[in-house]
Enzyme design. Structure first.
Site, PDB file in Angstrom:
ATOM      1  N   ASN A   9      -7.553   3.298  -8.749  1.00  0.00           N
ATOM      2  CA  ASN A   9      -6.437   3.438  -9.690  1.00  0.00           C
ATOM      3  C   ASN A   9      -5.768   2.069  -9.802  1.00  0.00           C
ATOM      4  OD1 ASN A   9      -4.102   4.074 -11.071  1.00  0.00           O
ATOM      5  ND2 ASN A   9      -3.153   5.186  -9.372  1.00  0.00           N
ATOM      6  N   TRP A  10      -5.999   1.403 -10.930  1.00  0.00           N
ATOM      7  CA  TRP A  10      -5.483   0.038 -11.067  1.00  0.00           C
ATOM      8  C   TRP A  10      -3.989   0.008 -11.375  1.00  0.00           C
ATOM      9  CZ3 TRP A  10      -9.662  -2.863 -14.495  1.00  0.00           C
ATOM     10  CH2 TRP A  10     -10.875  -2.884 -13.787  1.00  0.00           C
ATOM     11  N   GLU A  96       3.650   8.650  -8.586  1.00  0.00           N
ATOM     12  CA  GLU A  96       4.501   7.675  -9.304  1.00  0.00           C
ATOM     13  C   GLU A  96       4.958   8.255 -10.632  1.00  0.00           C
ATOM     14  OE1 GLU A  96       1.789   4.367  -9.051  1.00  0.00           O
ATOM     15  OE2 GLU A  96       2.200   4.209  -6.908  1.00  0.00           O
ATOM     16  N   GLU A 163      -2.491  13.062  -1.643  1.00  0.00           N
ATOM     17  CA  GLU A 163      -1.865  11.757  -1.451  1.00  0.00           C
ATOM     18  C   GLU A 163      -0.470  11.930  -0.869  1.00  0.00           C
ATOM     19  OE1 GLU A 163      -3.816   8.656  -4.112  1.00  0.00           O
ATOM     20  OE2 GLU A 163      -2.217   9.509  -5.295  1.00  0.00           O
ATOM     21  N   GLY A 169       0.906   3.007  -1.329  1.00  0.00           N
ATOM     22  CA  GLY A 169       1.386   1.640  -1.539  1.00  0.00           C
ATOM     23  C   GLY A 169       2.278   1.135  -0.410  1.00  0.00           C
ATOM     24  N   SER A 209      -3.086   4.120   0.814  1.00  0.00           N
ATOM     25  CA  SER A 209      -3.380   2.903   1.581  1.00  0.00           C
ATOM     26  C   SER A 209      -4.793   2.878   2.173  1.00  0.00           C
ATOM     27  CB  SER A 209      -2.324   2.691   2.670  1.00  0.00           C
ATOM     28  OG  SER A 209      -1.045   2.560   2.077  1.00  0.00           O
ATOM     29  N   GLY A 230      -5.536   2.717  -4.564  1.00  0.00           N
ATOM     30  CA  GLY A 230      -4.663   1.937  -5.446  1.00  0.00           C
ATOM     31  C   GLY A 230      -4.879   0.460  -5.236  1.00  0.00           C
ATOM     32  N   GLY A 231      -3.973  -0.154  -4.481  1.00  0.00           N
ATOM     33  CA  GLY A 231      -3.964  -1.606  -4.282  1.00  0.00           C
ATOM     34  C   GLY A 231      -5.322  -2.219  -3.973  1.00  0.00           C
TER      35      GLY A 231
HETATM   36  C1  PEP Z   1      -2.707   5.499  -5.463  1.00  0.00           C
HETATM   37  O1  PEP Z   1      -2.273   4.788  -6.340  1.00  0.00           O
HETATM   38  O2  PEP Z   1      -3.078   6.647  -5.740  1.00  0.00           O
HETATM   39  C2  PEP Z   1      -2.759   4.987  -4.090  1.00  0.00           C
HETATM   40  C3  PEP Z   1      -3.220   5.757  -3.150  1.00  0.00           C
HETATM   41  O3  PEP Z   1      -2.301   3.698  -3.879  1.00  0.00           O
HETATM   42  P1  PEP Z   1      -2.535   2.797  -2.559  1.00  0.00           P
HETATM   43  O4  PEP Z   1      -4.003   2.891  -2.228  1.00  0.00           O
HETATM   44  O5  PEP Z   1      -2.120   1.426  -2.971  1.00  0.00           O
HETATM   45  O6  PEP Z   1      -1.695   3.371  -1.483  1.00  0.00           O
END
Ligand code: PEP
Length: 247
Positions: A9-10, A96, A163, A169, A209, A230-231
């Protein structure tokens, strides 16, 4: 046997040029063919990325959509528009969006119905807050979100992403035991709502994460069928390492 789905997920990152450069780098890498790989670029990059990936097994999803087909909804994009450019998946109910854009369980449910109606596979995100976990009511919270998300929905091709909000994040990851326990719990709730046979087919990812260093530990848990990243999906090397977690 469920095939694992590892999705990037950008979020609101990468213009068209940056998206294409990331996708070309990713394409050039040897990726584990035992898992499905998906990337979810921002809206403005979707079309270019889909064109770039037309001969690749990497799949493309959107990060959001409206539930209506068309109309006076300034700034929104419809499921039919996404389908029309070749989008295959859509993330629905990301924390988010719930947190910053007031996306309620009711709206999430409408979006899931719309996605399925137009042939998009929804990735439905759910998870508890830190406060809920500290109070020991994380399963009640997840069950509540799940039941509302599935209201009126027949057995279909859906993906769930557990999640925990406190892990998104933040660099804090749920332990693999916590993640496995909750994904197993989610599968049991699906079996209660539908049938065990269907529940056993649903792909349930973990997100929060995930990075190259913890991917293997998380993805080797029996109940976890993939990751929503995500990141760490913004870097081709890192994302490829996650995809190749077993090697
Ligand atoms: C996400 O955006 O769904 C996510 C899990 O982000 P991150 O991996 O950065 O925690």
């Amino acid at each position: 046997m469920r095939k694992k789905l590892i999705a990037g997920n950008w979020k609101m990152n990468n213009d068209v040029e940056e998206s294409l450069s990331l996708v070309k780098e990713l394409k050039s890498k040897e990726l584990n063919d035992k898992v499905d790989v998906l990337i979810c670029p921002p809206l403005t990059s979707l079309y270019s990325v889909i064109s770039e990936l037309k001969d690749s097994s990497i799949k493309v999803g959107a990060q959001n959509m409206h539930y209506e087909e068309r109309g006076a909804f300034t700034g929104e994009v419809s499921p039919i528009m996404l389908k029309n450019i070749g989008v295959e998946y859509v993330i629905v109910g990301h924390s988010e969006r719930r947190q910053y854009f007031n996306e309620t369980d009711f709206v999430v449910n409408k979006k899931i119905k719309a996605a399925l109606e137009y042939g998009l596979k929804p990735i439905i995100c759910l998870g508890e807050t830190l406060e809920e976990r500290e109070k020991g009511i994380e399963k009640d919270s997840v069950r509540n979100q799940l039941t509302k998300a599935f209201d009126g929905i027949k057995e279909s091709q859906i993906v769930l992403a557990y999640e925990p909000i406190w892990a998104i994040g933040t660099g804090k990851t749920a332990t693999s035991q916590q993640a496995n326990e909750m994904t197993a719990f989610i599968r049991n709730v699906i079996a209660e709502i539908y049938r065990e046979e269907f529940a056993n087919k649903v792909v349930i990812q973990y997100g929060g994460s995930v990075k190259a260093t913890n991917a293997s530990e998380i993805l080797n848990q029996p109940s976890i069928d993939g990751a929503l990243v995500g990141g760490a999906s913004l870097n081709a090397d890192e994302f490829a390492k996650i995809v190749n977690f077993g090697n």
